[in-house]
Scaffold this active site. Structure first.
Site, PDB file in Angstrom:
ATOM      1  N   GLU A 250       0.878  -1.182   0.000  1.00 17.56           N
ATOM      2  CA  GLU A 250       0.000   0.000   0.000  1.00 17.56           C
ATOM      3  C   GLU A 250       0.907   1.220   0.000  1.00 17.56           C
ATOM      4  OE1 GLU A 250      -3.068  -0.264  -0.679  1.00 17.56           O
ATOM      5  OE2 GLU A 250      -3.153  -2.422  -0.410  1.00 17.56           O
ATOM      6  N   CYS A 284      -1.268   9.406   3.503  1.00 20.64           N
ATOM      7  CA  CYS A 284      -1.280   8.913   2.115  1.00 20.64           C
ATOM      8  C   CYS A 284      -2.533   9.392   1.406  1.00 20.64           C
ATOM      9  CB  CYS A 284      -1.210   7.395   2.103  1.00 20.64           C
ATOM     10  SG  CYS A 284      -2.431   6.642   3.177  1.00 20.64           S
TER      11      CYS A 284
HETATM   12  P1  NAD Z   1       9.280   4.303   3.092  1.00 16.69           P
HETATM   13  O1  NAD Z   1       8.948   3.582   1.835  1.00 16.69           O
HETATM   14  O2  NAD Z   1      10.506   5.107   3.135  1.00 16.69           O
HETATM   15  O3  NAD Z   1       9.384   3.271   4.313  1.00 16.69           O
HETATM   16  C1  NAD Z   1       8.331   2.397   4.653  1.00 16.69           C
HETATM   17  C2  NAD Z   1       8.911   1.218   5.428  1.00 16.69           C
HETATM   18  O4  NAD Z   1       9.741   0.458   4.538  1.00 16.69           O
HETATM   19  C3  NAD Z   1       9.811   1.616   6.598  1.00 16.69           C
HETATM   20  O5  NAD Z   1       9.659   0.702   7.659  1.00 16.69           O
HETATM   21  C4  NAD Z   1      11.201   1.488   5.997  1.00 16.69           C
HETATM   22  O6  NAD Z   1      12.209   1.281   6.959  1.00 16.69           O
HETATM   23  C5  NAD Z   1      11.023   0.265   5.116  1.00 16.69           C
HETATM   24  N1  NAD Z   1      12.010   0.143   4.029  1.00 16.69           N
HETATM   25  C6  NAD Z   1      12.716   1.119   3.430  1.00 16.69           C
HETATM   26  N2  NAD Z   1      13.535   0.592   2.487  1.00 16.69           N
HETATM   27  C7  NAD Z   1      13.328  -0.745   2.496  1.00 16.69           C
HETATM   28  C8  NAD Z   1      13.877  -1.834   1.761  1.00 16.69           C
HETATM   29  N3  NAD Z   1      14.788  -1.652   0.806  1.00 16.69           N
HETATM   30  N4  NAD Z   1      13.429  -3.074   2.023  1.00 16.69           N
HETATM   31  C9  NAD Z   1      12.470  -3.278   2.962  1.00 16.69           C
HETATM   32  N5  NAD Z   1      11.943  -2.287   3.713  1.00 16.69           N
HETATM   33  C10 NAD Z   1      12.352  -1.033   3.478  1.00 16.69           C
HETATM   34  O7  NAD Z   1       7.998   5.188   3.451  1.00 16.69           O
HETATM   35  P2  NAD Z   1       7.811   6.214   4.659  1.00 16.69           P
HETATM   36  O8  NAD Z   1       8.559   7.464   4.369  1.00 16.69           O
HETATM   37  O9  NAD Z   1       8.030   5.516   5.959  1.00 16.69           O
HETATM   38  O10 NAD Z   1       6.238   6.505   4.575  1.00 16.69           O
HETATM   39  C11 NAD Z   1       5.671   7.483   3.776  1.00 16.69           C
HETATM   40  C12 NAD Z   1       5.052   6.851   2.536  1.00 16.69           C
HETATM   41  O11 NAD Z   1       4.078   5.889   2.934  1.00 16.69           O
HETATM   42  C13 NAD Z   1       4.311   7.831   1.664  1.00 16.69           C
HETATM   43  O12 NAD Z   1       4.611   7.577   0.320  1.00 16.69           O
HETATM   44  C14 NAD Z   1       2.844   7.517   1.936  1.00 16.69           C
HETATM   45  O13 NAD Z   1       1.952   7.858   0.886  1.00 16.69           O
HETATM   46  C15 NAD Z   1       2.896   6.048   2.167  1.00 16.69           C
HETATM   47  N6  NAD Z   1       1.730   5.581   2.919  1.00 16.69           N
HETATM   48  C16 NAD Z   1       0.806   4.828   2.273  1.00 16.69           C
HETATM   49  C17 NAD Z   1      -0.334   4.404   2.944  1.00 16.69           C
HETATM   50  C18 NAD Z   1      -1.361   3.549   2.262  1.00 16.69           C
HETATM   51  O14 NAD Z   1      -2.076   2.841   2.959  1.00 16.69           O
HETATM   52  N7  NAD Z   1      -1.465   3.585   0.959  1.00 16.69           N
HETATM   53  C19 NAD Z   1      -0.497   4.734   4.290  1.00 16.69           C
HETATM   54  C20 NAD Z   1       0.478   5.510   4.918  1.00 16.69           C
HETATM   55  C21 NAD Z   1       1.605   5.909   4.225  1.00 16.69           C
END
Ligand code: NAD
Length: 480
Positions: A250, A284
């Site tokens: 997501e 999001c």
């Molecule tokens: P991010 O993608 O930077 O990180 C999300 C998670 O993934 C964190 O726990 C991070 O440590 C982990 N991660 C990062 N690199 C990784 C890798 N290579 N392998 C595995 N895990 C990894 O996102 P963020 O900055 O924490 O969150 C903001 C984003 O989340 C925004 O784009 C927002 O739109 C999205 N979001 C989406 C929803 C939804 O339900 N659609 C809800 C909330 C936030």
């Protein structure tokens, strides 16, 4: 508030991982240290795998009603600790305390809702072609599930994954976002008191590029539920697809609120403002584009200007704060770079001057016009308190603009015309479509997720989550 340190919870034991540290300062007041995040390495992840694998089969053998008791006790624990957890989370990532308490409450409802699923039907009887055959489906747990979560809903998002995954009989390895790890530790401390059997829930704190990557590449997972950016989500999907791991991703959004000539502006403006600026635009589902029909364009600009001027920007723990700071230095630098672009390329409609007594990652809520529909401010996810207004000639033009994005998470229409409302719900390319409601806001009992680049086309929450955290077995018994 006393300093908090993050810990891992693996196989029912607490430990402090030794792969480095990150200091967390309060984004509302950078002089105040909130705590230290201790980072894990590969060995911690592999230990969690071992613990989860050992615990899963026994957990799955319990009845749904027995698992529900744990979830209800987890909800009780959250209720007892609501103030403390919300205060820590607000201090760690800057969401205003009122919203954060609401988020913890959402977590309580989610746990109770999924506790109820423990005693609801988990299959169907399907007539067989042969005589004397009883054919039916049943959901079975998928096994060991990796849960990877972002920082922007540090309580609700983990729970909307953990609760359905647990009630379905899975064991979990949860890796929270680095800057939400203090809150994650506190939550698991609360959940520990429910008596959850060792190894059913494992918390491993660390960097995504390290712990997250190891979890995806080296652990024998049966499923991964990820929420975060579209860039990371795409990596998650690729790795899982290669390893035949069931996954859901997501991801981001670029959500539009469409305001028609016949909208009730007095009621619509507060909802547009809330969608764009609550949580400092870091949802999001936040409103990032405002599409306004030409007949009310000037009036709308005037009213939104007035509305933004009245928003109270301040520290997250002050009750009357409407929007707090953005969550971290990374967020601040990223959002500021978009603000610079706005100053260079667009007309600023609103950007009130801030007067805050503490040094923090504050960004003034900003509304701009004059960017064309291809401009990066209109196309890229900013994830901060900025909204761009676009003018639409009529309803069809508004729908065209609304759909002109690679994302498809949420969209709202403000109108008093029933036909426009229905056409919007039919024609908008988004998973969450609403009329006369803001783009943000979800109900735990309804499916949640996006279309296009916003999701792997799976859904979370409601009954939809049960499909993800189980596999369907088709069973048949012949009797004589
Ligand atoms: P991010 O993608 O930077 O990180 C999300 C998670 O993934 C964190 O726990 C991070 O440590 C982990 N991660 C990062 N690199 C990784 C890798 N290579 N392998 C595995 N895990 C990894 O996102 P963020 O900055 O924490 O969150 C903001 C984003 O989340 C925004 O784009 C927002 O739109 C999205 N979001 C989406 C929803 C939804 O339900 N659609 C809800 C909330 C936030």
């Amino acid at each position: 508030m006393a300093l908090v340190i993050s810990k891992n919870w693996i196989g029912g034991e607490w430990s402090i991982p030794m792969n480095g540290k990150t200091i967390i300062n309060n984004p509302s007041n950078l002089q105040e240290q909130v705590g230290t995040v201790n980072l894990s390495d590969e060995s911690d992840v592999l230990q969690a795998e071992d613990a989860a694998r050992k615990a899963q089969k026994k957990w799955a053998k319990l009845t749904g009603a027995a698992r529900a008791n744990y979830l209800n006790r987890m909800a009780d624990g959250l209720k007892e600790n609501l103030e403390e957890l919300a205060t820590l989370a607000s201090s760690e990532m800057g969401k205003p305390i009122g919203e954060m308490k609401g988020e913890v409450n959402r977590g309580i409802h989610l746990l109770r809702y999924y506790a109820g699923e423990g005693v609801r039907s988990n299959g169907n009887v399907i007539p067989a072609s042969d005589v004397n055959v009883m054919q039916y489906t049943k959901r079975v747990p998928i096994g060991v599930v990796g849960i990877i979560t972002p920082w922007n809903f540090p309580v609700a998002i983990p729970i909307w994954k953990l609760a359905p995954a647990l009630i379905c009989g899975n064991a979990l390895i949860w890796k929270p976002a680095e800057i939400a790890s203090l809150t994650a530790t506190k939550m698991v401390e609360i959940f520990e008191k429910s008596g959850l059997p060792a190894g059913v829930l494992n918390l491993v704190v660390g960097k995504g590029s390290d712990v997250g990557k190891t979890l995806l590449e080296k652990v024998n997972l049966n499923a991964v539920s990820f929420t975060g950016s579209s860039v990371t989500g795409s990596l998650v999907a690729q790795t899982c697809a290669k390893r035949n791991i069931k996954y859901q991703t997501e991801m981001g959004g670029k959500n539009a609120a469409v305001v028609m000539n016949d909208a009730d502006l007095e009621k619509s403006i507060p909802m547009v403002l809330s969608g764009a600026f609550r949580s400092a635009g870091q949802k999001c589902t936040a409103t990032s584009r405002i599409i306004v029909e030409s007949g009310i364009y000037d009036e709308f600009i005037e009213k939104i200007q007035k509305g933004v001027a009245e928003l109270n920007v301040g520290p997250a723990l002050e009750e009357n704060t409407y929007l707090g700071p953005v969550a971290s230095k990374i967020q601040f630098d990223k959002v500021k770079s978009y603000v610079d672009i706005a100053h260079k390329d667009t007309t600023i409609v609103a950007e009130p001057k801030l007067s805050i007594n503490s040094e923090g990652y504050y960004v003034s809520p900003i509304v701009v016009t004059g960017a064309d529909s291809d401009h990066q401010l209109v196309q890229e996810e900013i994830f901060g308190p900025m909204a761009t207004i676009l003018k639409a000639n009529d309803f069809d033009d508004a729908i065209r603009l609304c759909n002109k994005t690679v994302y498809g998470l949420s969209a709202s229409l403000f109108t008093n015309n029933l036909s426009s409302a229905h056409r919007f719900l039919d024609e908008t390319e988004a998973g969450m479509v609403r009329v006369n409601q803001e783009t943000a806001g979800v109900e735990y009992q309804a499916p949640f997720g996006g279309m296009k680049l916003s999701s792997s086309h799976t859904r979370e929450q409601g009954q939809a989550a049960l499909d993800f955290y189980t596999e369907t077995k088709t069973c048949a018994i012949k009797y004589f």
